[in-house]
Design an enzyme around this catalytic site. Structure first.
Site, PDB file in Angstrom:
ATOM      1  N   ASP A  81      32.259  12.053 -12.836  1.00  0.00           N
ATOM      2  CA  ASP A  81      30.810  12.231 -12.821  1.00  0.00           C
ATOM      3  C   ASP A  81      30.432  13.345 -11.845  1.00  0.00           C
ATOM      4  OD1 ASP A  81      31.078  11.111 -10.298  1.00  0.00           O
ATOM      5  OD2 ASP A  81      30.490   9.108 -10.935  1.00  0.00           O
ATOM      6  N   GLU A 470      40.052   7.977 -16.595  1.00  0.00           N
ATOM      7  CA  GLU A 470      39.271   8.739 -15.620  1.00  0.00           C
ATOM      8  C   GLU A 470      40.135   9.125 -14.419  1.00  0.00           C
ATOM      9  OE1 GLU A 470      34.850   8.739 -13.566  1.00  0.00           O
ATOM     10  OE2 GLU A 470      35.685   6.822 -14.217  1.00  0.00           O
TER      11      GLU A 470
END
Length: 490
Positions: A81, A470
């Site tokens: 992010d 991720e």
């Protein structure tokens, strides 16, 4: 009987060949080391330098802090992010510094890149720690809003809210980890840049004093801004002891030794702990402090050596105290989400403790048996090799390393066309088409180690499966040290 013997020889020969085919050379480890450091360039926030090597990235977050009249430009995005979270960033920094401290001598041509990656973090942490008296800025970006968008950092238009801890709203956990990061980094730069090192250490002292004086967890002060993302589940006591341990290592000031002696019992020194992560520092603290007992016979630290032994014994199959879980393929397994973060921290501690032991002729005591430093290194090597592709799936979990690696990484900047290829803005909602696309990420996030496989060695190369796909800075940081160690082995 001739046939079975022949078959045995053939099987043995085949096994030898198969072992050779998956064995990594020091050159392979050096390649992985270079990539593991390169990854941090993909996580950079702020204006990028002219020697930026991951060319698909661009400048981002150039006004971070401005609306609050502070300069918080720079630092790293934690994972996939565009938020700058202080606790994992500080832990990443500590582990990068510790990697250089213990294994920098094996980094050879990569030591400059490692120091650059470290300094990118410490430059930001210095800003965060000195912008406002009796305050520490610990986050830029509203994670709840950020996670509702799938945007490149270069297009980011989500709120860049700034969050801090202070005397009124304490955050001993994030502050003490920041002090640990600055103190550890001061050791790295002590010879190459003494004035910068002195600035790091003085700031570390101030931040540690702040953490200790105004006690409380940042999770309580900032609540839904940091939870559940990086909630301090272990509390702040472990960070205070960890921070004091790094202050002791960096300063050799007896006051920190006294602090550790006086406060250790209430901060976890009496308990065994079997995890080491951005949240829980207890196992790392014990290994760090055991060095003084092994090298100087500092009697106050004998307890930490005993607990370090218990931690190591828990990882070694067949030893008394063994309790770790491994996948059928041999990977340490701690959690379904981002498991490799625990593998890389554990591997780092195995190698660091092995170094302390072998330097001082020590062994690990597991009940009535002993475990040698060589056994710790062998155990660490299995974990490193598994990550690099010696596993049942024959999949490298480092992006860009080996012939087969994850193509659908859960990472905004990597998955959305770069601003070089697609200069027009791709807004918040339009980016989701790239999250759900079947095509590989257009931008290779070289060196990223992702969450990894499940307890049965299964891995879904699925961008939407963030638990497995991720990457994160705190997965890579300890792996830098481990790869340096093995790259230095002929």
């Amino acid at each position: 009987m001739a046939a079975p013997i022949t078959m045995l020889i053939l099987c043995t020969s085949f096994l030898s060949l198969s072992l050779l085919s998956t064995a990594f050379t020091s050159r392979d480890y050096a390649d992985a080391l270079e990539k593991s450091i390169l990854f941090f360039e993909g996580q950079r926030s702020g204006p990028l330098p002219s020697n930026q090597r991951l060319k698909w990235r661009g400048n981002s977050g150039l006004s971070d802090g401005a609306s609050y009249h502070v300069d918080l430009v720079g630092g790293y995005y934690d994972a996939g992010d565009n938020v700058k979270f202080g606790l994992p960033m500080a832990f990443t920094t500590t582990m990068l510094a510790w990697s250089v401290i213990e294994f920098g001598g094996s980094m050879h041509s990569q030591i400059g890149n490692a120091n650059t990656a470290l300094r990118w973090a410490t430059d930001y942490l210095l800003k965060a720690a000195t912008a406002t008296p009796d305050s520490l800025y610990v986050q830029v970006g509203d994670p709840n809003m950020d996670h509702k968008c799938w945007e490149r950092p270069e297009d980011m238009d989500t709120p860049r809210n700034v969050y801090k801890v202070s005397a009124q709203n304490p955050g001993s956990d994030v502050a003490a980890e920041t002090a640990a990061a600055l103190a550890a980094a001061s050791i790295v730069f002590k010879d190459s840049d003494p004035s910068y090192s002195a600035k790091l250490l003085q700031t570390a002292k101030n931040v540690f004093d702040f953490a200790d004086k105004y006690r409380g967890s940042y999770s309580d002060s900032l609540n839904s801004v940091v939870c559940p993302f990086y909630c301090s589940y272990s509390g702040y006591q472990d960070e205070l002891l960890w921070g004091a341990s790094w202050m002791h290592r960096a300063t050799q000031d007896s006051s920190y030794l006294s602090y550790i002696q006086s406060n250790g019992h209430t901060m976890g020194s009496d308990n065994d702990d079997f995890s080491f992560s951005w949240d829980d520092k207890r196992a790392g603290t014990k290994v760090l402090l055991s060095k003084d007992f092994l090298e100087k016979s500092t009697s106050e630290f004998q307890l930490y050596k005993s607990h370090s032994d218990n931690y190591i014994c828990s990882l070694i199959p067949g030893s008394s105290g063994f309790q770790a879980q491994y996948t059928p393929g041999g990977l340490l397994y701690k959690a379904s989400e981002s498991n490799l973060q625990y593998v890389t921290t554990t591997t780092f501690l195995l190698l660091t403790y092995a170094k302390y032991l072998s330097t001082n002729g020590g062994v690990v005591t597991c009940g009535t048996s002993t475990v040698t430093a060589e056994s710790l290194i062998a155990q660490a090597k299995k974990q490193v090799d598994y990550i690099l592709g010696d596993n049942p799936a024959k999949m490298s979990y480092m992006v860009g390393f080996g012939e087969r690696y994850p193509q659908h990484v859960h990472h905004r900047g990597s998955s959305v066309p770069s601003i070089k290829a697609h200069p027009d803005r791709i807004n918040c909602n339009n980016g989701f088409q790239y999250l759900y696309a079947n095509s590989p990420n257009p931008n290779v996030l070289a060196g990223a180690v992702i969450g990894g496989p499940d307890s049965k060695d299964n891995f879904a190369d699925d961008r939407n499966n963030y638990q497995q796909s991720e990457p994160a800075t705190y997965i890579n940081a300890p792996f830098v040290g481990a790869l340096a160690f093995f790259s230095g082995k002929a």
